[in-house]
Design an enzyme around this catalytic site. Structure first.
Site, short mmCIF file in Angstrom:
data_model
loop_
_atom_site.label_atom_id
_atom_site.label_comp_id
_atom_site.label_asym_id
_atom_site.label_seq_id
_atom_site.Cartn_x
_atom_site.Cartn_y
_atom_site.Cartn_z
N HIS A 273 0.82 -1.34 0.11
CA HIS A 273 0.00 -0.06 -0.04
C HIS A 273 0.88 1.30 0.09
O HIS A 273 0.41 2.05 -0.73
CB HIS A 273 -1.09 0.19 0.95
CG HIS A 273 -2.17 -0.90 1.13
ND1 HIS A 273 -2.03 -2.27 1.17
CD2 HIS A 273 -3.38 -0.81 0.43
CE1 HIS A 273 -3.01 -3.03 0.88
NE2 HIS A 273 -4.00 -1.77 0.73
N HIS A 378 -6.26 -1.96 8.06
CA HIS A 378 -5.95 -1.65 6.91
C HIS A 378 -5.46 -0.18 6.53
O HIS A 378 -6.18 0.55 5.81
CB HIS A 378 -7.47 -1.91 5.84
CG HIS A 378 -7.16 -2.25 4.68
ND1 HIS A 378 -7.43 -3.37 3.99
CD2 HIS A 378 -6.65 -1.31 3.70
CE1 HIS A 378 -7.31 -3.24 2.71
NE2 HIS A 378 -6.83 -2.23 2.42
N HIS A 457 -9.01 6.35 0.80
CA HIS A 457 -7.60 6.30 0.53
C HIS A 457 -6.96 7.67 0.41
O HIS A 457 -7.55 8.64 0.08
CB HIS A 457 -7.33 5.59 -0.62
CG HIS A 457 -7.82 3.96 -0.77
ND1 HIS A 457 -9.13 3.55 -0.36
CD2 HIS A 457 -6.96 2.99 -0.63
CE1 HIS A 457 -9.19 2.16 -0.35
NE2 HIS A 457 -7.94 1.99 -0.71
#
Length: 592
Positions: A273, A378, A457
């Site tokens: 990520h 996450h 995000h």
């Protein structure tokens, strides 16, 4: 007046002579006033070349790669002395594939100005992991709109191609007393997050102008965990490189294909990520901990919940363990998520079903839940704040959080539901432009011109000091809508007052585009100062629809909200999302 001289050289084949010695390959014979030319000098970027200096010293260098045809985009950039020294040559970037490229190099040598011209022939590109499910060998590009002032934009696509057999690697041998039947889900940690990379740069005509050879970082044929994973987290480091993470290793690459990488520090695993270079050169990475003993007494591999700081030699300097910093966990958003996209390992069989409706009785691993060893956090982005040495994290399943160097939560940007104790005191309070409080329900349904982000995000600080976030929008207001087509995503910008613990929404775009612009996972957004725009990439549009997934580049005028650029990239397989899209400025990558 200094005399300008011009020379012409034709470089054929792969640009290397067939002569080989113990010292390695020789370039093509000298052409022009310098040395010869290497095409793909490091073996990783076939649409690049290097003009050897021929033991000469040059300055005031500018490279121009001519556009193809009448409407082709020419790429021109300065090359600085640090870059020349780095490669002992002049880098040529932006070549077309399978084409005889026209290239000009302007420079000063011994006080005189010269222009050397070259024809550089490149080969066709190869997708080395194509299979019989591929719709196209490469990803298709559709140019929707490009304003004339944005014609020079170069766009990097960080995407992947699924292997038909899935990953043949997984972590094993670690099982807690509550782990269940291990064989039913061999996914302790996120080792199976493993796909072949598709990493390339396009121009505003949709032409590919740079390609990273897939084997440069990845090997899907051998069982080697150090060459597997999901190449992602590409970020410009301000020094001419792109940092990256991929499973069990991380590092830097430049556009010429020079790569320096490191194995993840011992005791940690599963980098994915995000990677961010700090002003001091250290690197912030998002990883996970091996053999972590959680409060239940189980020894587990955690999932996407540790931030690592490493130096330029790959040594671990500091760790943020979010299991401790954000304890107690909350599960409010997790229960509302669409199970079709609750993990990055997309499960389309459960699209439209809320996670809270499902009975989860499975081993630890990359599945939702609020225990260390499950995908409770996450983390998908990191932003470093130099003013107080803090880090801002986007936790897809929790919200946006700022944490200090001493591991204290400074503020939390998210609806109030589920937050307790001291963490509840860190929630930012929404206000309007006049500083007046905006009333919001605990699920985040607000009365004024404000909304929180959901499964967001890239919560990145802008050059203005504001926070730009890609609001994916799944689980908005902690529920699933009556119809999936009621969902939408946003580019959104916030102004945060840390002294008064308030947050103001100052800009948004995307709600008006509705479901056709909705990206349930991945994606990114940032402010761009040179044109006063918001630039972003929706990486998973049409994820739940038949056919290929759309990755959509947009650049939006900050003042008018007019779309200045819109380009679509279609995945090579159905159901395969893209990760991020960045804009690349060659002058900043090579001008040092």
């Amino acid at each position: 007046m200094k005399k300008s001289l011009t020379s012409l050289a034709v470089i054929l084949g792969i640009g290397l002579s067939t002569s080989v010695s113990a010292a390695g390959f020789y370039p093509a014979p000298p052409a022009g006033h310098l040395g010869g030319i290497f095409v793909n000098p490091y073996g990783n970027s076939p649409l690049t070349a290097l003009v050897d200096l021929g033991s000469k010293r040059v300055s005031n260098v500018t490279v121009t790669v001519a556009g193809k045809g009448k409407n082709g985009v020419s790429i021109s950039y300065p090359v600085g002395p640090k870059t020349i020294n780095r490669h002992d040559g002049i880098p040529i970037f932006g070549l077309y594939a399978d084409y005889k490229n026209q290239v000009s190099v302007d420079f000063t040598l011994d006080g005189k100005k010269y222009t050397d011209k070259y024809e550089i022939l490149t080969s066709a590109l190869e997708n080395k992991y194509i299979d019989n499910r591929n719709i196209t060998s490469m990803q298709e590009v559709k140019v929707r709109k490009v304003d004339k002032d944005f014609k020079d934009r170069l766009l990097l696509v960080n995407s992947h191609t699924m292997l038909f057999q899935g990953s043949d690697l997984h972590w094993s041998g670690v099982k807690g007393k509550n782990a269940g039947i291990f064989e039913s889900t061999p996914a302790l940690g996120s080792m199976t997050f493993d796909m072949a990379p598709l990493t390339y740069i396009i121009d505003t005509q949709g032409e590919t102008r740079w390609w990273l050879d897939q084997d440069a970082t990845y090997n899907g044929r051998n069982i080697n965990v150090n060459k597997r994973g999901y190449l992602m987290g590409l970020r410009k480091d301000g020094r001419g490189n792109l940092s990256f993470v991929q499973g069990q290793h991380f590092g830097y690459l430049d556009l010429m294909g020079k790569i320096v990488d490191f194995k993840i520090p011992r005791g940690y695993q599963d980098l994915s990520h995000e990677s961010v270079t700090m002003p001091n050169g250290n690197l912030l990475l998002r990883g996970a901990k091996t053999n972590y003993v959680n409060p239940q007494g189980d020894k587990v591999h955690t999932v996407r919940d540790h931030i690592l700081e490493v130096d330029q030699q790959g040594n671990l300097l500091d760790v943020w363990d979010l299991n401790k910093i954000l304890d107690p966990y909350r599960d409010a958003l997790l229960k509302a998520l669409d199970m079709g996209a609750v993990c990055v390992n997309v499960d389309l069989d459960h699209a439209g079903q809320a996670a809270g409706e499902m009975k989860i009785d499975a081993p630890y691993g990359d599945i939702p839940g609020v225990a260390a060893g499950r995908n409770w956090a996450h983390v998908n982005s990191i932003s470093y704040d130099p003013k107080d040495d803090g880090i801002i994290l986007s936790l897809r399943h929790q919200g946006v959080v700022k944490i200090t160097r001493d591991k204290q939560v400074k503020w939390i940007l998210t609806p109030s539901i589920g937050w307790k104790g001291e963490l509840a005191k860190k929630l930012l309070k929404p206000v309007d432009a006049k500083g007046k409080a905006i009333s919001c329900s605990e699920q985040g349904d607000c009365q004024g011109d404000f909304d929180f982000t959901y499964t967001q995000h890239t919560a990145w600080l802008s050059s203005k000091g504001t926070l730009t976030v890609f609001d994916n929008g799944d689980g908005r207001h902690y529920t699933q809508p009556a119809l999936p087509t009621q969902k939408y995503s946003r580019f959104v910008e916030y102004k945060i007052d840390e002294n008064n613990m308030t947050v103001q929404q100052i800009w948004e775009y995307g709600k008006e585009r509705g479901y056709e612009w909705y990206s349930p996972i991945t994606s990114n957004v940032e402010y761009v100062a040179d044109h006063n725009t918001i630039f972003g990439f929706g990486g998973s549009i049409n994820l739940f629809e038949p056919g290929r997934v759309t990755g959509k580049f947009n650049e939006i005028d900050y003042r008018t909200k007019e779309v200045k650029l819109e380009i679509d990239v279609l995945s090579d397989k159905a159901g395969q999302p893209h990760y991020r899209g960045l804009f690349i400025e060659p002058a900043k990558m090579f001008g040092r």
